[in-house]
Each structure stands twice: as structure tokens, then as C-alpha cells.
Scaffold this motif. Structure first.
Motif, PDB file in Angstrom:
ATOM      1  N   LEU A 493       0.839  -1.194   0.000  1.00  0.00           N
ATOM      2  CA  LEU A 493       0.000   0.000   0.000  1.00  0.00           C
ATOM      3  C   LEU A 493       0.876   1.247   0.000  1.00  0.00           C
ATOM      4  O   LEU A 493       1.797   1.368   0.809  1.00  0.00           O
ATOM      5  N   HIS A 494       0.596   2.146  -0.916  1.00  0.00           N
ATOM      6  CA  HIS A 494       1.269   3.439  -0.968  1.00  0.00           C
ATOM      7  C   HIS A 494       0.225   4.538  -0.813  1.00  0.00           C
ATOM      8  O   HIS A 494      -0.851   4.466  -1.415  1.00  0.00           O
ATOM      9  N   ILE A 495       0.558   5.569  -0.038  1.00  0.00           N
ATOM     10  CA  ILE A 495      -0.241   6.788  -0.052  1.00  0.00           C
ATOM     11  C   ILE A 495       0.659   7.891  -0.602  1.00  0.00           C
ATOM     12  O   ILE A 495       1.740   8.161  -0.065  1.00  0.00           O
ATOM     13  N   TYR A 496       0.224   8.483  -1.698  1.00  0.00           N
ATOM     14  CA  TYR A 496       1.019   9.531  -2.320  1.00  0.00           C
ATOM     15  C   TYR A 496       0.763  10.874  -1.635  1.00  0.00           C
ATOM     16  O   TYR A 496      -0.209  11.035  -0.895  1.00  0.00           O
ATOM     17  N   SER A 497       1.658  11.839  -1.906  1.00  0.00           N
ATOM     18  CA  SER A 497       1.616  13.102  -1.168  1.00  0.00           C
ATOM     19  C   SER A 497       0.358  13.920  -1.432  1.00  0.00           C
ATOM     20  O   SER A 497       0.051  14.842  -0.683  1.00  0.00           O
ATOM     21  N   ASP A 498      -0.383  13.581  -2.496  1.00  0.00           N
ATOM     22  CA  ASP A 498      -1.652  14.288  -2.727  1.00  0.00           C
ATOM     23  C   ASP A 498      -2.830  13.601  -2.057  1.00  0.00           C
ATOM     24  O   ASP A 498      -3.974  14.005  -2.217  1.00  0.00           O
ATOM     25  N   GLY A 499      -2.550  12.536  -1.314  1.00  0.00           N
ATOM     26  CA  GLY A 499      -3.608  11.825  -0.602  1.00  0.00           C
ATOM     27  C   GLY A 499      -4.217  10.669  -1.366  1.00  0.00           C
ATOM     28  O   GLY A 499      -5.051   9.936  -0.835  1.00  0.00           O
ATOM     29  N   SER A 500      -3.812  10.491  -2.620  1.00  0.00           N
ATOM     30  CA  SER A 500      -4.339   9.356  -3.378  1.00  0.00           C
ATOM     31  C   SER A 500      -3.625   8.076  -2.931  1.00  0.00           C
ATOM     32  O   SER A 500      -2.500   8.106  -2.423  1.00  0.00           O
ATOM     33  N   ILE A 501      -4.305   6.959  -3.117  1.00  0.00           N
ATOM     34  CA  ILE A 501      -3.832   5.685  -2.560  1.00  0.00           C
ATOM     35  C   ILE A 501      -3.666   4.651  -3.664  1.00  0.00           C
ATOM     36  O   ILE A 501      -4.532   4.499  -4.524  1.00  0.00           O
ATOM     37  N   HIS A 502      -2.552   3.942  -3.611  1.00  0.00           N
ATOM     38  CA  HIS A 502      -2.235   2.884  -4.572  1.00  0.00           C
ATOM     39  C   HIS A 502      -2.166   1.569  -3.798  1.00  0.00           C
ATOM     40  O   HIS A 502      -1.429   1.460  -2.817  1.00  0.00           O
ATOM     41  N   PRO A 603      -8.525  17.831   6.623  1.00  0.00           N
ATOM     42  CA  PRO A 603      -8.758  16.930   5.496  1.00  0.00           C
ATOM     43  C   PRO A 603      -7.655  15.874   5.414  1.00  0.00           C
ATOM     44  O   PRO A 603      -6.475  16.157   5.661  1.00  0.00           O
ATOM     45  N   PHE A 604      -8.046  14.649   5.076  1.00  0.00           N
ATOM     46  CA  PHE A 604      -7.097  13.536   4.995  1.00  0.00           C
ATOM     47  C   PHE A 604      -5.905  13.887   4.107  1.00  0.00           C
ATOM     48  O   PHE A 604      -4.751  13.647   4.463  1.00  0.00           O
ATOM     49  N   ALA A 605      -6.181  14.465   2.939  1.00  0.00           N
ATOM     50  CA  ALA A 605      -5.105  14.781   2.004  1.00  0.00           C
ATOM     51  C   ALA A 605      -4.146  15.812   2.581  1.00  0.00           C
ATOM     52  O   ALA A 605      -2.932  15.764   2.328  1.00  0.00           O
ATOM     53  N   ASP A 606      -4.657  16.759   3.371  1.00  0.00           N
ATOM     54  CA  ASP A 606      -3.788  17.754   3.992  1.00  0.00           C
ATOM     55  C   ASP A 606      -2.859  17.095   5.014  1.00  0.00           C
ATOM     56  O   ASP A 606      -1.676  17.440   5.108  1.00  0.00           O
ATOM     57  N   LEU A 607      -3.427  16.173   5.797  1.00  0.00           N
ATOM     58  CA  LEU A 607      -2.598  15.478   6.780  1.00  0.00           C
ATOM     59  C   LEU A 607      -1.503  14.677   6.091  1.00  0.00           C
ATOM     60  O   LEU A 607      -0.350  14.656   6.541  1.00  0.00           O
ATOM     61  N   VAL A 608      -1.857  14.015   4.997  1.00  0.00           N
ATOM     62  CA  VAL A 608      -0.867  13.227   4.276  1.00  0.00           C
ATOM     63  C   VAL A 608       0.263  14.117   3.760  1.00  0.00           C
ATOM     64  O   VAL A 608       1.448  13.773   3.849  1.00  0.00           O
ATOM     65  N   ARG A 609      -0.091  15.272   3.221  1.00  0.00           N
ATOM     66  CA  ARG A 609       0.940  16.174   2.708  1.00  0.00           C
ATOM     67  C   ARG A 609       1.851  16.656   3.836  1.00  0.00           C
ATOM     68  O   ARG A 609       3.073  16.715   3.698  1.00  0.00           O
ATOM     69  N   GLU A 610       1.258  16.973   4.967  1.00  0.00           N
ATOM     70  CA  GLU A 610       2.044  17.382   6.122  1.00  0.00           C
ATOM     71  C   GLU A 610       2.985  16.248   6.551  1.00  0.00           C
ATOM     72  O   GLU A 610       4.147  16.477   6.889  1.00  0.00           O
ATOM     73  N   ALA A 611       2.452  15.023   6.557  1.00  0.00           N
ATOM     74  CA  ALA A 611       3.260  13.869   6.958  1.00  0.00           C
ATOM     75  C   ALA A 611       4.422  13.656   5.998  1.00  0.00           C
ATOM     76  O   ALA A 611       5.551  13.343   6.410  1.00  0.00           O
ATOM     77  N   MET A 613       5.951  15.956   4.214  1.00  0.00           N
ATOM     78  CA  MET A 613       6.924  17.005   4.463  1.00  0.00           C
ATOM     79  C   MET A 613       7.733  16.727   5.730  1.00  0.00           C
ATOM     80  O   MET A 613       8.881  17.156   5.864  1.00  0.00           O
ATOM     81  N   ALA A 614       7.121  15.984   6.647  1.00  0.00           N
ATOM     82  CA  ALA A 614       7.818  15.621   7.890  1.00  0.00           C
ATOM     83  C   ALA A 614       8.557  14.294   7.758  1.00  0.00           C
ATOM     84  O   ALA A 614       9.044  13.751   8.748  1.00  0.00           O
TER      85      ALA A 614
END
Length: 800
Positions: A493-502, A603-611, A613-614
Motif C-alpha cells: 500500500l502506498h499513499i502519495y503526497s496528494d492523498g491518493s492511494i495505490h 482533510p485527509f489529504a492535507d494530513l498526508v501532505r504534512e506527513a 513534508m515531515a
């Protein structure tokens, strides 16, 4: 030269930008209360629209690179013979032919046996053992050229004696293709001798062709060094990978097998695709060009295995009330020329020879017979249907002998519980989740069985040409691979930085909706709309050492593996959110496309982007192995199944006694899928399985002539059920109250194979109609499939 730029960061950093702001995958913070497509909800198949519009891409739709070659198999025209001379000169000289492959051209091992018994050659060497066995492959510039050239071979044979059916094989002393199995509990011989009533009988149960819409196909592309990529329509990419490596004489890491989807499999593409993958890969590496192989339907049906035919010799002892005291059974199977999966298939037949009934003393033996026919293989139910129908024949025998309603006999012999001791199977596993009595009781009421049976009896009492029959039959089916090591799965499972999931997992999609269900599991866990999840083709590059998508275990195994991967990432995101927002992890909650962090909604996608960046790791490999199961084949004891799935069907038929023709007037089904992951897909699986099971027992007849040639080798000679054959009234319901007591994926149950056996209700109803000819005093002993010819012959026997 320094590797650092003027800012002290690695060179080139100043040209890079931060990741783009995420697309608005999520709904606005706090706006929605539920996700679209979570578990336990109806959701259409992810490829449904593509299927009906023709946009779904199958293996044959892959764009062919310039220079693609095409292979075709040259098949034997003898059932059993020595090859005296193989003259392929005319084949090589044919227009468009690039070359020919024989056993001498195999750089590795000339074998694709899934059990490693080295008994299934890619190309015959010195001897052929069934009509249609591959002897060579021709490779040409076009498929048509290869197909025409394959017919030009001149092969001289010395015929040898051949045996075609399991009983003849036993009579001739043919060997077993794999060690037999014995299941024993108590002392069946002694209990049989004490029984007040005893009946012996023989039951011939026919095989079945898979007749998937998409036939076998493999498309191989050579790479550098030993590498080769194979696109294939297979249920078992890992096994195809291993077989190709075995034949090429290379390591498995040099072979990649890809599967986007199949146009049906039903077990026929679990092992049978190995041959085609190996031939395509051999040719691709030999000529360093892409190679595709796709046989005609006739050759596909002649050269690939089918459901095993069985001859079952049974004896049952019982009392005046029809309660079983003892059962013995010998299950002889037409296995074909090699072992393939005949060992586990015949084992599973014995595992299900009890169906939903308790046998106080029992002795069951399998006889996996070698025959000079194509090697039979997996088929939906994997031997279980042959065992279940034998159990139903025994119930039927008792009912007619005692003048009882067969449903009453079934009820009197259901498994009990630990208190009465009537809950131990012939393989010594305890039935702890028995809901068969409740399923049957509810269906009996909802289908109005009592009143309808009375109406059927009254109709037949008039003595007309058209007779009616009705039957209500249960199913208890064990879920797990009996090869314990197959009960494992992986996912990536991958979650990309825009929040989309593969999402990628080891299961294969053959139309059953596996990808949709697994995506729903991940969507539910991460609380995002299922649209945000993309499941890509199954490939051995991403998830290694996968098990076949078979044994009804696809959702159980891969769903749990994907859930494991999702939870790993979710835990990392939770820990990050708690640290970033300075709160406790218990205050982090994933809600519809958002994450509630303390008093703030992100928003889920915002959290993912923050993650991202961290530098939080947004990828995970999930894994699952089925607990509790174990099996000791030598002693015939263990717990081969994690749980059981149950169901029941009530079918009513009308039979023309002058012609033997019949139609199914009505079928009512109540089936147990636990807490369904996707009720609408599961309902479709139940409906399809019932029709396919009905076809196995009514119209689908395999026939070999005395030379060993399969004559039912095309849709023109092999009859699957048509739309007009479906029940005129067809009511299908899921047991909404059921919940798996074991910790399966979201408490669901498998649905692929168990409902296949609901078709037995049609077979039993036909028998009931025929029995009316002799006032229900004699069991008609119909053999399967109960074609109109067999029905008519049974009627005439009872009239004598």
C-alpha cells in the motif's frame, strides 16, 4: 566538484519545488459524515462499466510491440502411444514460420507439474499419454500462420493400451497419480453390521469444463540477461513465475508475471496456464522477440484439464426413522495422465462427503486414478461438490427406502453440538459454528416448502405426462486451503503526497469483485472514499510468494493483508498527528475523508501532505496468515478449515415424461456470507454459482469416444446453461443476521465456492419428479449430469 549548492543543500535543491498542494480528494473539513464505498455496503464492481462497454483490457488487448511472434501447439492424435518418428520439416517450411520448439529445446526442466512430481512435460518426450497432449510448438509471424503450420506435422505412433474412465482404471489396475487418503472415525464395518437397514449403491458423477469467456493466453516479452515479463490470464501468478523459471533454467527473480484481469477462471487457470506461460517465455527468449500464444477453443478444451469425474461406491446403515448409523464410501476419480491437483481435489471430496450430516461411524477412501485423458484440475468447489452430492444421494436413498420426506431425513441427521457429541467430522474437526438447521428452517418457511410439496404430490397423483419435483438441500463448506502453507497473503500500500492511494495485493481479479472488496476494506480503515484508491494489476514484482486465488479465500486472505498494511500507515499518521498538533494519540480519529485531531478537523489529504513534508513513511507491506488451522494427512486428523459457510436452496421442476425434457420452475436460496463485505456482489456470486452448479448436474456432459478423443470440445457440442434455463422464479437472499464467529475480514465469509453446491437442489428435484413414476417407492439413482436422455431412461426403468 562539491556536491553542495550555495545554500549548503545537495546540488539541485534550489531548483526543486515543494510538492504541489493536494488535489481536493477529500470533502471539506467536517462536511461529510460517511465515506462512499465502505464495507458492508453495495458497490458495483470496479470494472463493471468497462466490462459492459468493452473497454476492459484483457491479455489479448495489450498492444503488441513491432515484431511480435505467435506460437501455437501441435497436439497428439493418440490417447496412449510411443512416438516412433517426429517429422516437422513441413512445419518449419510453412509460410511465415520462424521456428519450432520441442522437448530438446527446453534449457531447464521439461516439466510444469504444480506438485513437483515431474510428471507433466511441456512437450511430450518419446510417448504421449492423452489425445491432445502438446508435442511441439510452432512459432510464426502471425497466429494464423502458426495455427496452419501446426497441422502439417507428420508423427508416427505405436499405439499402446489406453484407459479412459476411473472404474476402468481400477479394473485395469492402473496406478494412483498421487497417494490416496483415508478418513476414519469409529468402526464403520461393525456399526454397519448392527444397523437395522443397509443400502449399497454406485453413483457416477460427471466432470465439467470451465468454459470461461476468455480462454488461455500468455504474452511474453524478453528482457536483458535472463529476464522475461509474462502477461497472462492466470489465477496463480507466483506458480506461473516458478514454472517459467523452472523451464528456462533461471532464478525466479528473472521472471515477472502480470495479471490485470481474467475473463473467468473457476479454477481452470490455477495450474493449466503454466504450460502456455512456459511456451511463450521459451519462444520469447529463444528468438528475443515478444511472443503470444492463444489456442482456439477446441484445442483449449482438448489440452487443458476439467472438473474430476467420480465413481462413488457407498454403503449406509440407518434405523427406522432414517437416522444414519454408519457410512462407507470409495471415491474413484478420473485424474488424467498426471498428478496436477488431483491429490488435494480428491482429499476435499472426502472432506465434504458428510456435507451437513453427522456420521457416527465412517470410513472413506479416495482413489485418484491415472487415466489416458487430459490431467484434470481445480474447478469451483475443488472436489467438494462431488463429496456433497454423494452425501445427498445417501440421504435420498434413505428417504425413499423409509417413505419419508427427504427434508425430514436431512433434519434428523444434521450435525449437533458438543453436548450431544454429534459435532465431529470424519476428519476429526469439530463443527462449532453450525447454523445449517437455522438456514434450512428459515428457507423452509420463506419458500413455503410444505405447501408446495403437498401441491407437487397432488399434481403427480393425477398421473399426467408432466411430473413435478421439489427438493430443499443444504450446504456446509469448509473454508481454507488444505495445503496449510497456502493460507497466507501479502499486500503493498502506498499513499502519495496528494492523498491518493495505490493498492496492490496478491489476489487476482477474474470477475468476482475481489479488487472492489479489498479496496472497500482499505477505504473503511482509512475512512476515505473508495474512489481515492487505485488497485493495479497483480504482479510478482510487488507482492512475492502469493497463493492462488482459489479455495474461496481471495477476500479472506488479501483483505486481511491489505488491512494490515493500512493499519501500519494509519498508526504512523496517528503518531505524527498527535505530535504535530500536541495532543494524545487517543484524540486522533479518522472520519469521513478527514482526520479529527483534538478539536480540529483536517482533510485527509492535507494530513498526508504534512506527513510527507515531515518525512513520515507512507508505504507499507501487509501480511496475513490464517490462524488455528493444521492438518496431518497421514493420520487423517486435524483442523483443515478455519470455518464453514452454509446455505440452502429449494428448487421445483417440471419434467416431460415422454421426452425427459424439463425446466426449473422456481428456486429459493438463503445463503450465509457472514457480514457481507459487499452484499450486491456477493448476491451476484450466489446467483452465478447456483447456475453453474445446476449446469454441472443437468446439461454439461463431457464425452470421449473409444479412441480417447474428447468430442465435446466446443460450445457447439458442450452445453452450458442458457438464460432460458434459469429458474422461472428466482429468489436469492443472504442471511443478514449471520456473522462469522472467527476473526475473518470484517466478520465476513467466503462466497466463491459454497453456493455452487446449491445447484444440487435441482438435481434432487428432478429425482423426486422421476420417483413419482413408481409412487416414490424407489430411488431413481440418476447419474450426473441428469441430461434429458438420462432422465428419460430413469423414467423407463421405473416403468418396467
Amino acid at each position: 566538484m562539491s556536491d553542495l549548492g550555495t545554500s549548503g543543500e545537495p546540488a539541485g535543491t534550489e531548483q526543486r519545488r515543494d510538492p504541489p498542494a493536494p488535489r481536493q480528494l477529500a470533502r471539506g473539513g467536517g462536511g461529510a459524515t460517511a465515506i462512499r464505498g465502505g464495507v458492508h455496503t453495495d458497490l458495483h464492481h470496479d470494472s463493471a462499466i468497462k466490462h459492459v462497454t468493452g473497454r476492459a483490457e484483457y491479455c489479448d488487448d495489450i498492444v503488441e510491440p513491432v515484431g511480435t511472434l505467435h506460437a501455437y501447439l501441435g497436439l497428439s492424435t493418440r490417447a496412449h502411444a510411443k512416438i516412433i518418428d517426429l517429422d516437422l520439416s513441413a512445419v518449419r517450411a510453412a509460410p511465415g514460420v520462424v521456428g519450432v520448439l520441442t522437448a530438446d529445446d527446453v534449457p531447464g526442466v521439461n516439466d510444469v507439474s504444480p506438485t513437483g512430481r515431474d510428471d507433466e512435460p511441456v512437450f511430450a518426450e518419446g510417448k504421449v499419454e492423452f489425445w491432445g497432449q502438446p508435442v511441439f510448438a510452432v512459432v510464426a509471424e502471425s497466429r494464423d500462420a502458426a495455427r496452419r503450420a501446426a497441422r502439417l506435422a507428420e508423427i508416427a505412433y505405436e499405439d499402446l493400451p489406453h484407459v479412459l474412465d476411473p472404474q476402468s482404471a481400477r479394473d485395469a489396475g492402473m496406478p494412483y497419480v498421487t497417494p490416496p487418503l483415508t478418513l476414519k472415525r469409529g468402526e464403520a464395518a461393525e456399526a454397519m453390521a448392527r444397523a437395522k437397514h443397509r443400502i449399497k449403491g454406485r453413483f457416477n458423477v460427471g466432470g465439467q469444463d470451465h468454459l470461461y469467456l476468455e480462454g488461455h493466453i500468455a504474452f511474453a516479452m524478453p528482457g536483458e540477461d535472463d529476464d522475461v515479463i509474462v502477461h497472462s490470464s492466470t489465477q496463480h501468478p507466483t506458480e506461473a513465475q516458478h514454472m517459467v523459471a523452472h523451464v528456462l533454467g533461471v532464478a525466479s527473480n528473472a521472471v515477472t508475471v502480470n495479471v490485470r484481469r481474467m475473463g473467468g477462471g473457476f479454477g481452470g487457470k490455477e495450474t493449466q496456464m503454466n504450460l502456455f506461460c512456459a511456451v511463450a517465455a521459451l519462444a520469447a527468449k529463444r528468438w528475443n522477440r515478444a511472443v503470444k500464444i492463444r489456442p482456439d477453443r477446441d484445442d483449449d478444451m482438448s489440452a487443458t484439464g476439467k472438473r474430476h469425474d467420480f465413481v462413488v461406491d457407498y454403503e449406509v446403515g440407518f434405523d427406522d426413522e432414517g437416522r444414519i448409523a454408519a457410512v462407507t464410501g470409495d471415491f474413484a476419480a478420473r485424474c488424467g495422465f498426471s498428478s496436477d491437483l488431483s491429490g488435494p481435489v480428491t482429499d476435499r471430496a472426502l472432506f465434504h462427503a458428510d456435507n451437513a450430516y453427522y456420521y457416527p461411524d465412517v470410513l472413506l477412501n479416495s482413489h485418484p486414478m491415472k487415466t489416458n485423458t487430459v490431467s484434470n484440475t481445480a474447478f469451483r468447489g475443488f472436489g467438494g461438490p462431488q463429496g456433497v452430492i454423494a452425501a445427498e444421494r445417501i440421504i435420498e436413498e434413505i428417504a425413499y427406502h423409509r417413505g419419508l420426506d427427504s427434508l425430514e431425513v436431512r433434519k434428523r441427521n444434521f450435525y449437533g453440538d458438543a453436548e450431544d457429541g454429534r459435532n465431529v467430522t470424519p476428519y476429526h474437526q469439530r463443527v462449532e459454528d453450525n447454523i445449517a438447521p437455522r438456514i434450512v428452517a428459515e428457507l423452509e418457511q420463506s419458500a413455503d416448502y410444505r405447501a408446495r410439496r403437498r401441491a407437487v404430490l397432488d399434481w403427480n397423483a393425477k398421473g399426467g405426462i408432466v411430473r413435478k419435483g421439489i427438493a430443499l438441500t443444504p450446504v456446509k463448506f469448509g473454508i481454507s486451503f488444505t495445503a496449510t502453507w497456502y493460507n497466507q497473503a501479502g499486500a503493498l500500500l502506498h499513499i502519495y503526497s496528494d492523498g491518493s492511494i495505490h493498492l496492490n495485493h496478491g489476489g487476482t481479479e477474474m470477475g468476482q469483485g475481489l479488487n472492489t472488496k479489498v479496496a472497500q476494506v482499505v477505504a473503511e480503515e482509512l475512512q476515505v472514499d473508495v474512489d481515492h484508491i487505485k488497485i493495479t494489476r497483480t504482479t510478482t514484482e510487488k507482492v512475492p510468494n502469493t497463493s492462488a486465488t482459489a479455495a474461496s479465500s481471495g477476500s479472506d486472505l488479501n483483505g486481511m493483508a491489505a488491512l494490515d498494511a493500512a493499519r501500519q500507515i494509519k498508526e504512523r499518521l496517528t503518531a505524527f498527528a498527535a505530535e504535530r498538533w500536541q495532543t494524545d494519540e487517543s484524540q486522533v480519529r479518522f472520519i469521513a475523508n478527514n482526520v479529527r485531531i483534538g478539536g480540529e478537523t483536517v482533510p485527509f489529504a492535507d494530513l498526508v501532505r504534512e506527513a510527507y513534508m515531515a518525512r513520515i513513511h507512507l508505504s507499507a507491506a501487509g501480511f496475513y496468515k490464517t490462524p488455528k488451522i493444521h492438518w496431518d494427512r497421514a493420520s487423517g486428523k486435524g483442523r483443515p478449515f478455519y470455518y464453514y459457510a452454509y446455505g440452502a436452496a429449494c428448487s421445483e421442476v417440471s419434467v416431460d415424461t415422454l421426452t425427459g425434457e424439463y425446466r426449473v420452475e422456481r428456486t429459493d436460496i438463503l445463503h450465509d456470507v457472514g457480514r457481507s463485505l459487499n452484499p450486491i456482489i456477493d448476491k451476484g456470486q450466489v446467483e452465478g454459482a447456483f447456475i453453474q452448479g445446476m449446469g454441472w448436474l443437468t446439461t454439461e456432459e463431457l464425452w470421449w469416444d473409444d479412441k480417447g478423443r474428447l468430442r465435446t470440445h466446443a460450445p457447439s457440442t458442450y452445453k452450458i446453461p442458457l438464460a432460458s434455463d434459469r429458474p422461472r422464479i428466482f429468489n436469492v437472499e443472504l442471511a443478514s443476521w449471520s456473522e462469522n464467529r472467527e476473526r475473518t475480514i470484517k466478520r465476513s465469509k467466503a462466497v466463491g465456492e459454497p453456493p455452487f453446491m446449491l445447484g444440487i437442489s435441482v438435481f434432487e428435484a428432478l429425482s423426486h419428479a422421476v420417483a413419482s413414476i413408481a409412487d416414490y417407492q424407489t430411488c431413481p439413482r440418476l447419474d450426473a449430469p441428469a441430461t434429458p436422455e438420462r432422465v428419460l431412461m430413469a423414467i423407463e426403468r421405473l416403468r418396467e
